[in-house]
Structure formats: structure tokens, C-alpha cells
Design a protein around this motif. Structure first.
Motif, PDB file in Angstrom:
ATOM      1  N   GLY A  55       0.818  -1.212   0.000  1.00 47.77           N
ATOM      2  CA  GLY A  55       0.000   0.000   0.000  1.00 47.77           C
ATOM      3  C   GLY A  55       0.847   1.255   0.000  1.00 47.77           C
ATOM      4  N   VAL A  56       1.965   1.253   0.736  1.00 47.86           N
ATOM      5  CA  VAL A  56       2.835   2.421   0.814  1.00 47.86           C
ATOM      6  C   VAL A  56       3.539   2.647  -0.517  1.00 47.86           C
ATOM      7  CG1 VAL A  56       4.911   3.333   1.921  1.00 47.86           C
ATOM      8  CG2 VAL A  56       3.173   2.219   3.286  1.00 47.86           C
ATOM      9  N   ALA A  57       3.933   1.570  -1.177  1.00 42.53           N
ATOM     10  CA  ALA A  57       4.677   1.691  -2.428  1.00 42.53           C
ATOM     11  C   ALA A  57       3.794   2.132  -3.591  1.00 42.53           C
ATOM     12  CB  ALA A  57       5.332   0.352  -2.768  1.00 42.53           C
ATOM     13  N   SER A  58       2.493   2.050  -3.421  1.00 44.39           N
ATOM     14  CA  SER A  58       1.568   2.415  -4.481  1.00 44.39           C
ATOM     15  C   SER A  58       1.620   3.914  -4.768  1.00 44.39           C
ATOM     16  CB  SER A  58       0.150   2.024  -4.060  1.00 44.39           C
ATOM     17  OG  SER A  58      -0.777   2.500  -4.986  1.00 44.39           O
ATOM     18  N   ALA A  59       1.451   4.255  -6.026  1.00 39.15           N
ATOM     19  CA  ALA A  59       1.464   5.658  -6.427  1.00 39.15           C
ATOM     20  C   ALA A  59       0.072   6.269  -6.378  1.00 39.15           C
ATOM     21  CB  ALA A  59       2.034   5.776  -7.834  1.00 39.15           C
ATOM     22  N   GLN A  60      -0.922   5.532  -5.873  1.00 44.35           N
ATOM     23  CA  GLN A  60      -2.282   6.033  -5.823  1.00 44.35           C
ATOM     24  C   GLN A  60      -2.429   7.076  -4.722  1.00 44.35           C
ATOM     25  OE1 GLN A  60      -4.391   2.402  -5.103  1.00 44.35           O
ATOM     26  NE2 GLN A  60      -4.747   2.075  -7.273  1.00 44.35           N
ATOM     27  N   THR A  61      -3.328   8.032  -4.947  1.00 44.96           N
ATOM     28  CA  THR A  61      -3.629   9.016  -3.919  1.00 44.96           C
ATOM     29  C   THR A  61      -4.596   8.405  -2.913  1.00 44.96           C
ATOM     30  OG1 THR A  61      -5.565   9.874  -5.057  1.00 44.96           O
ATOM     31  CG2 THR A  61      -3.440  10.887  -5.606  1.00 44.96           C
ATOM     32  N   THR A  62      -4.708   9.012  -1.747  1.00 43.16           N
ATOM     33  CA  THR A  62      -5.625   8.518  -0.725  1.00 43.16           C
ATOM     34  C   THR A  62      -7.049   8.506  -1.253  1.00 43.16           C
ATOM     35  OG1 THR A  62      -4.194   9.412   0.984  1.00 43.16           O
ATOM     36  CG2 THR A  62      -6.447   8.875   1.620  1.00 43.16           C
ATOM     37  N   GLU A  63      -7.424   9.520  -1.997  1.00 39.98           N
ATOM     38  CA  GLU A  63      -8.775   9.582  -2.545  1.00 39.98           C
ATOM     39  C   GLU A  63      -9.033   8.410  -3.489  1.00 39.98           C
ATOM     40  OE1 GLU A  63     -11.056  12.389  -5.697  1.00 39.98           O
ATOM     41  OE2 GLU A  63     -10.113  13.412  -4.014  1.00 39.98           O
ATOM     42  N   ASN A  64      -8.062   8.093  -4.335  1.00 40.29           N
ATOM     43  CA  ASN A  64      -8.203   7.001  -5.285  1.00 40.29           C
ATOM     44  C   ASN A  64      -8.295   5.659  -4.555  1.00 40.29           C
ATOM     45  OD1 ASN A  64      -8.402   5.739  -7.738  1.00 40.29           O
ATOM     46  ND2 ASN A  64      -6.213   5.798  -8.170  1.00 40.29           N
ATOM     47  N   ILE A  65      -7.494   5.449  -3.500  1.00 35.68           N
ATOM     48  CA  ILE A  65      -7.543   4.212  -2.745  1.00 35.68           C
ATOM     49  C   ILE A  65      -8.917   4.027  -2.113  1.00 35.68           C
ATOM     50  CG2 ILE A  65      -6.677   3.065  -0.663  1.00 35.68           C
ATOM     51  CD1 ILE A  65      -3.912   4.131  -1.361  1.00 35.68           C
ATOM     52  N   GLN A  66      -9.465   5.093  -1.549  1.00 41.32           N
ATOM     53  CA  GLN A  66     -10.754   4.977  -0.894  1.00 41.32           C
ATOM     54  C   GLN A  66     -11.854   4.601  -1.872  1.00 41.32           C
ATOM     55  OE1 GLN A  66     -11.059   8.723   1.133  1.00 41.32           O
ATOM     56  NE2 GLN A  66      -9.952   7.979   2.917  1.00 41.32           N
ATOM     57  N   THR A  67     -11.780   5.039  -3.116  1.00 42.64           N
ATOM     58  CA  THR A  67     -12.805   4.672  -4.078  1.00 42.64           C
ATOM     59  C   THR A  67     -12.548   3.284  -4.656  1.00 42.64           C
ATOM     60  OG1 THR A  67     -11.647   5.746  -5.898  1.00 42.64           O
ATOM     61  CG2 THR A  67     -13.290   7.050  -4.733  1.00 42.64           C
ATOM     62  N   ASN A  68     -11.326   2.786  -4.555  1.00 43.97           N
ATOM     63  CA  ASN A  68     -11.022   1.463  -5.099  1.00 43.97           C
ATOM     64  C   ASN A  68     -11.382   0.328  -4.160  1.00 43.97           C
ATOM     65  OD1 ASN A  68     -10.147   2.147  -7.621  1.00 43.97           O
ATOM     66  ND2 ASN A  68      -7.998   2.234  -7.069  1.00 43.97           N
ATOM     67  N   GLY A  69     -11.049   0.445  -2.903  1.00 45.90           N
ATOM     68  CA  GLY A  69     -11.278  -0.646  -1.974  1.00 45.90           C
ATOM     69  C   GLY A  69     -12.734  -0.774  -1.572  1.00 45.90           C
ATOM     70  N   LEU A  70     -13.050  -1.904  -0.971  1.00 44.70           N
ATOM     71  CA  LEU A  70     -14.398  -2.135  -0.470  1.00 44.70           C
ATOM     72  C   LEU A  70     -14.618  -1.304   0.789  1.00 44.70           C
ATOM     73  CD1 LEU A  70     -17.041  -3.802  -0.670  1.00 44.70           C
ATOM     74  CD2 LEU A  70     -15.960  -5.430   0.878  1.00 44.70           C
ATOM     75  N   THR A  71     -15.663  -0.524   0.809  1.00 42.24           N
ATOM     76  CA  THR A  71     -16.014   0.278   1.978  1.00 42.24           C
ATOM     77  C   THR A  71     -17.306  -0.274   2.573  1.00 42.24           C
ATOM     78  OG1 THR A  71     -17.256   1.846   0.629  1.00 42.24           O
ATOM     79  CG2 THR A  71     -14.935   2.355   1.051  1.00 42.24           C
ATOM     80  N   GLY A  72     -17.627   0.184   3.750  1.00 41.51           N
ATOM     81  CA  GLY A  72     -18.874  -0.227   4.374  1.00 41.51           C
ATOM     82  C   GLY A  72     -18.745  -1.526   5.142  1.00 41.51           C
ATOM     83  N   SER A  73     -19.840  -1.906   5.730  1.00 44.25           N
ATOM     84  CA  SER A  73     -19.901  -3.101   6.568  1.00 44.25           C
ATOM     85  C   SER A  73     -20.806  -4.126   5.902  1.00 44.25           C
ATOM     86  CB  SER A  73     -20.455  -2.722   7.936  1.00 44.25           C
ATOM     87  OG  SER A  73     -19.656  -1.720   8.536  1.00 44.25           O
ATOM     88  N   TYR A  74     -20.654  -5.386   6.297  1.00 40.72           N
ATOM     89  CA  TYR A  74     -21.521  -6.421   5.742  1.00 40.72           C
ATOM     90  C   TYR A  74     -21.651  -7.585   6.714  1.00 40.72           C
ATOM     91  CZ  TYR A  74     -17.274  -9.023   4.360  1.00 40.72           C
ATOM     92  OH  TYR A  74     -16.068  -9.695   4.356  1.00 40.72           O
ATOM     93  N   VAL A  75     -22.642  -8.409   6.457  1.00 41.56           N
ATOM     94  CA  VAL A  75     -22.819  -9.666   7.170  1.00 41.56           C
ATOM     95  C   VAL A  75     -23.113 -10.733   6.122  1.00 41.56           C
ATOM     96  CG1 VAL A  75     -25.289  -9.335   7.620  1.00 41.56           C
ATOM     97  CG2 VAL A  75     -23.932 -10.805   9.130  1.00 41.56           C
ATOM     98  N   GLY A  76     -22.549 -11.925   6.308  1.00 40.52           N
ATOM     99  CA  GLY A  76     -22.723 -12.970   5.310  1.00 40.52           C
ATOM    100  C   GLY A  76     -22.692 -14.360   5.909  1.00 40.52           C
ATOM    101  N   ALA A  77     -22.918 -15.344   5.048  1.00 45.10           N
ATOM    102  CA  ALA A  77     -22.913 -16.747   5.460  1.00 45.10           C
ATOM    103  C   ALA A  77     -22.365 -17.589   4.327  1.00 45.10           C
ATOM    104  CB  ALA A  77     -24.318 -17.193   5.824  1.00 45.10           C
ATOM    105  N   GLY A  78     -21.808 -18.730   4.697  1.00 48.51           N
ATOM    106  CA  GLY A  78     -21.251 -19.617   3.680  1.00 48.51           C
ATOM    107  C   GLY A  78     -20.804 -20.935   4.279  1.00 48.51           C
TER     108      GLY A  78
END
Length: 176
Positions: free
Chosen positions: A21-44
Motif C-alpha cells: 500500500g505504501v509503495a503504491s502511487a495512488q492518492t488517498t482519494e483514489n484508494i478509498q474509491t477502489n477498496g471495499l467500503t462499508g460493513s456487511y454480514v454474510g454466510a457460507g
């Protein structure tokens, strides 16, 4: 000695994940839109892939219920998991570092503790209470639908044995 090896291995994996993550040239704003945000509940499904070598140590197959509570404006999440279907259920509170790797997709690494509902009886993650390390991935595949998969490593998770336990989980969740 075993704890030192486990700690060194965990820190090595964490260093690789964090440095990516540190070596990435992405900006903080770009990282936040790329990764999964929010919470979830699941089963499997969940499968124990190890055996402690004694009675009530058999690898078991069953289900899982897992959830993620994302801590706002941080790469950290609080997770909970329950692995059921054996003679005991393993219940785990876990804290993870979430590393975004693509749009709506994260890798996560963390640790917590596995509490057995009936110590001495088999679950997917051993047969006694134990520290646990997890490594997994999660991705939103449709609006508010998340798939996840991870491995959980229970350290000294078998009674009357020094064996570790490993279980593999996968499932589908609802993001909110």
C-alpha cells in the motif's frame, strides 16, 4: 519458541501487505474509491483442514456466519465469525487491516481469539480456545452483494496436543 516463530511470520506477512500500500502511487482519494467500503454480514461454508491427532480432533465441515464492521476513515475493521457444524462452534472476534487492491476489493490480515462453545469437542478450528490469525479477500460483485473467502489459523488449537488448526471459509454477504 513456537510463539516467536508465529509472531515473526505474522509480522513478515503484515510488512508485505502494508508495504504494498505504501509503495503504491495512488492518492488517498483514489484508494478509498477502489477498496471495499462499508460493513456487511454474510454466510457460507467452512472446512477444517487439519487434525490434532487425538480423539475429538477430526477435521470438520460446516458453515460460517461472518461480518465486518468498517471503522470510518481508517483501514481497520472489526470482524466477527462463527464456524459451526462440528460438535462445537468456534466464535471469533477479530481485528483486521484492510488493504484495497482493486475497485470494491480488499485483502485483509488480522488477529483475534477463537472461543469454543464446547471445549474438547471438534470444530473447524480445533477443539479448544486459542489465538487466531486470518488472511482473506472480499469483493463487492453486485450492488451491496459481497463475496468473501479467508483462511483462519488457530494457534495451539487442540487440547492435549501442540498442533495448530487451519480452516478455510467462503461465503456471500449483504453490504450495508
Amino acid at each position: 519458541m513456537k510463539f516467536a516463530k508465529i509472531a515473526a511470520s505474522t509480522f513478515a506477512v503484515a510488512a508485505v501487505v502494508f508495504s504494498a500500500g505504501v509503495a503504491s502511487a495512488q492518492t488517498t482519494e483514489n484508494i478509498q474509491t477502489n477498496g471495499l467500503t462499508g460493513s456487511y454480514v454474510g454466510a457460507g461454508i467452512s472446512a477444517g483442514v487439519t487434525n490434532g491427532g487425538r480423539q475429538n480432533d477430526a477435521a470438520t465441515f460446516g458453515g460460517n456466519v461472518q461480518g465486518r464492521y468498517a471503522i470510518t476513515n481508517t483501514p481497520v475493521s472489526i470482524r466477527g465469525a462463527a464456524l459451526f457444524g462440528g460438535d462445537s462452534t468456534a466464535i471469533m472476534p477479530i481485528l483486521t487491516y484492510d488493504a484495497p487492491i482493486a475497485k470494491n476489493t480488499n485483502l485483509y490480515l488480522g488477529g483475534g481469539y477463537s472461543f469454543q462453545t464446547d471445549e474438547g469437542k471438534a470444530s473447524q478450528l480445533g477443539n479448544q480456545n486459542a489465538p487466531v490469525v486470518t488472511l482473506g479477500a472480499e469483493s463487492e460483485v453486485a450492488k451491496n452483494i459481497v463475496i468473501y473467502g479467508d483462511a483462519k489459523w488457530g494457534i495451539d488449537a487442540y487440547r492435549n496436543s501442540n498442533a495448530d488448526a487451519v480452516s478455510l471459509q467462503t461465503g456471500v454477504g449483504y453490504r450495508f
